[in-house]
Design an enzyme around this catalytic site. Structure first.
Site, mmCIF file in Angstrom:
data_model
loop_
_atom_site.group_PDB
_atom_site.id
_atom_site.type_symbol
_atom_site.label_atom_id
_atom_site.label_comp_id
_atom_site.label_asym_id
_atom_site.label_seq_id
_atom_site.Cartn_x
_atom_site.Cartn_y
_atom_site.Cartn_z
ATOM 1 N N GLN A 181 0.823 -1.216 0.000
ATOM 2 C CA GLN A 181 0.000 0.000 0.000
ATOM 3 C C GLN A 181 0.856 1.265 0.000
ATOM 4 O O GLN A 181 0.319 2.376 -0.109
ATOM 5 C CB GLN A 181 -0.912 0.035 1.236
ATOM 6 C CG GLN A 181 -1.930 -1.077 1.305
ATOM 7 C CD GLN A 181 -3.112 -0.867 0.361
ATOM 8 O OE1 GLN A 181 -3.385 0.244 -0.100
ATOM 9 N NE2 GLN A 181 -3.816 -1.942 0.068
ATOM 10 N N HIS A 203 -0.621 -4.088 -8.855
ATOM 11 C CA HIS A 203 -2.029 -3.715 -9.100
ATOM 12 C C HIS A 203 -2.602 -2.746 -8.073
ATOM 13 O O HIS A 203 -3.722 -2.290 -8.212
ATOM 14 C CB HIS A 203 -2.914 -4.971 -9.237
ATOM 15 C CG HIS A 203 -3.235 -5.690 -7.966
ATOM 16 N ND1 HIS A 203 -4.394 -5.452 -7.277
ATOM 17 C CD2 HIS A 203 -2.567 -6.634 -7.257
ATOM 18 C CE1 HIS A 203 -4.432 -6.250 -6.202
ATOM 19 N NE2 HIS A 203 -3.326 -6.974 -6.178
ATOM 20 N N THR A 242 9.309 -19.074 -15.713
ATOM 21 C CA THR A 242 9.417 -18.096 -16.800
ATOM 22 C C THR A 242 8.744 -16.789 -16.402
ATOM 23 O O THR A 242 7.619 -16.800 -15.888
ATOM 24 C CB THR A 242 8.768 -18.655 -18.083
ATOM 25 O OG1 THR A 242 9.435 -19.864 -18.417
ATOM 26 C CG2 THR A 242 8.874 -17.671 -19.231
ATOM 27 N N CYS A 328 -10.388 -9.481 1.230
ATOM 28 C CA CYS A 328 -10.615 -10.874 1.596
ATOM 29 C C CYS A 328 -11.713 -10.996 2.645
ATOM 30 O O CYS A 328 -12.571 -11.857 2.559
ATOM 31 C CB CYS A 328 -9.341 -11.499 2.142
ATOM 32 S SG CYS A 328 -7.884 -10.964 1.258
HETATM 33 C C1 LIG Z 1 -3.005 -6.113 -1.637
HETATM 34 C C2 LIG Z 1 -2.096 -6.409 -0.516
HETATM 35 C C3 LIG Z 1 -1.398 -7.618 -0.457
HETATM 36 C C4 LIG Z 1 -1.593 -8.709 -1.490
HETATM 37 O O1 LIG Z 1 -1.028 -8.320 -2.702
HETATM 38 P P1 LIG Z 1 -1.297 -9.224 -4.018
HETATM 39 O O2 LIG Z 1 -0.355 -8.630 -5.015
HETATM 40 O O3 LIG Z 1 -2.735 -8.986 -4.365
HETATM 41 O O4 LIG Z 1 -0.990 -10.617 -3.688
HETATM 42 C C5 LIG Z 1 -0.545 -7.834 0.595
HETATM 43 N N1 LIG Z 1 -0.364 -6.912 1.532
HETATM 44 C C6 LIG Z 1 -1.011 -5.727 1.518
HETATM 45 C C7 LIG Z 1 -0.741 -4.723 2.580
HETATM 46 C C8 LIG Z 1 -1.899 -5.437 0.495
HETATM 47 O O5 LIG Z 1 -2.539 -4.278 0.483
#
Ligand SMILES: *Cc1c(COP(=O)(O)O)cnc(C)c1O
Length: 385
Positions: A181, A203, A242, A328
């Protein structure tokens, strides 16, 4: 009505058009395997990966060879915690983390605990700041690792990572931070902050899903990490498989853009947060910001709304994509372990909503949200009050 206005920017963000354009050639034009460097198909793909690695490394003040590409922050967190604890079990079996971490950390430490490692979970204060004094006191001669997230995905609080980095470096224990974040949203410098290992996700900053990285410091100290996957020698053997070349290219582009635009974006997001808080407080009352009022990432607002159950509110605000907590926990309809940890009592986690700004959020979205929130909060309070 299906949600039309996306305000869940802490769960994910859409791929920026500039990022998408940078990725497209690597699906069907430059499609070589970057590990096949005996021909130009491979070397062209490898050049693109090298450039991306350089861009990502310099954005956080690391060296290119310190960037290991993964499928995202979840995998990076798993690799950091399991890989470091396994590789350094000759030193000890103790690690320290915090109760408000992402499930990618907490579920991993739970497994490590079952496998014979010893985990200390640090508490946080009412603003979500980890107890640094207790952290310092918790370090023992058999402590290998401290893992504290840079910024919380539910309430936005930024951890005192510089302070923690000073302690861990002095005490000669490794410091990992889940910065999913933080990177692309606030300045992060792994050298200045004494970060030894760091998880990043593309993302969360308008890059593609399914790509991220683990930064692993290579000298002073060199962090030893055992691989979790086995195969070809990709990523210096730490993470074989890969490489996702379009993902890697898009990740670098997303971070490059984010670095350039984060300051202006932060200013804008902070104003929106202030406006929301002021407006709702004066129109409805019984509104409190969860997390720290200033030491917080700009793209997150988490509101405690007295007398309003979040599920009821979210259900009535169907035109908005907002959440009750993390991505989640929404699916599982669980209460928030983060808000519970703040010590206000359990009800607060059922009466809080998370709003996540992103590059697609507009002033008009905020005005609309403000008006609809005022409307629905008073209606719900009338019905249930
Ligand atoms: C979104 C998030 C993750 C998980 O990241 P992904 O790339 O979706 O596996 C882990 N830790 C924090 C603090 C997040 O905000």
């Amino acid at each position: 009505m299906e949600p039309k206005i996306f305000l869940d920017g802490n769960a994910t963000t859409p791929v920026d058009k500039r990022v998408l354009d940078s990725m497209l050639p690597y699906f069907s034009k430059v499609y070589g395997n970057p590990a096949s460097i005996d021909h130009t198909f491979g070397t062209e793909a490898n050049d693109a990966v090298n450039n991306a690695r350089q861009t990502i490394a310099s954005a956080i003040n690391a060296k290119p060879e310190e960037i290991i590409f993964t499928s995202g922050a979840t995998e990076a967190d798993n690799l950091a915690l399991q890989g470091i604890m396994q590789a350094n079990s000759d030193k000890g079996k103790h690690l320290i983390t915090c109760v408000t971490e992402h499930p990618a950390i907490l579920e991993t430490t739970k497994i490590l605990g079952e496998k014979g490692f010893e985990v200390t979970y640090l508490p946080v204060d009412k603003l979500g700041i980890v107890d640094v004094k207790m952290l310092e006191k918790s370090i023992r001669s058999d402590t290998v690792l401290v893992s504290i997230m840079a910024a919380n995905n539910e309430i936005g609080t930024i951890a005192p990572i510089e302070e923690i980095g000073k302690i861990t470096r002095f005490q000669k224990v490794y410091f990992h931070t889940d910065a999913a974040q933080a990177v692309g949203h606030i300045p992060i410098d792994v050298e200045v902050m004494n970060i030894d290992c760091m998880s990043i996700s593309a993302h969360k900053m308008h890059g593609p899903k399914g790509i991220g990285a683990l930064y692993i410091k290579q000298s002073n100290p060199r962090v030893r990490v055992s691989p979790m996957l086995f195969g070809g020698g990709h990523e210096r053997g730490v993470r074989p498989g890969t490489l996702n070349v379009p993902g890697v290219v898009g990740f670098a582009k997303a971070l490059q853009i984010a670095k350039k635009e984060m300051k202006a974006e932060a200013k804008c997001f902070q104003n929106w947060r202030k406006h929301l808080l002021e407006h709702l407080s004066s129109e409805c009352g019984g509104i409190e910001l969860n997390g720290h009022p200033e030491i917080r990432i700009p793209q997150n607002v988490n509101l405690f709304i007295e007398g309003v159950e979040n599920k009821v509110l979210i259900n009535r605000l169907k035109e908005f994509a907002i959440s009750a907590g993390s991505a989640c926990s929404t699916i599982q309809a669980k209460e928030s372990h983060v808000i519970k940890a703040l010590g206000f009592g359990n009800h607060r986690s059922f009466n809080s909503i998370r709003i996540g700004f992103s590059r697609v959020t507009t002033q008009q979205n905020i005005e609309l949200l403000n008006n609809r929130l005022v409307e629905e909060i008073s209606t719900i309070r009338k019905i249930f009050g």
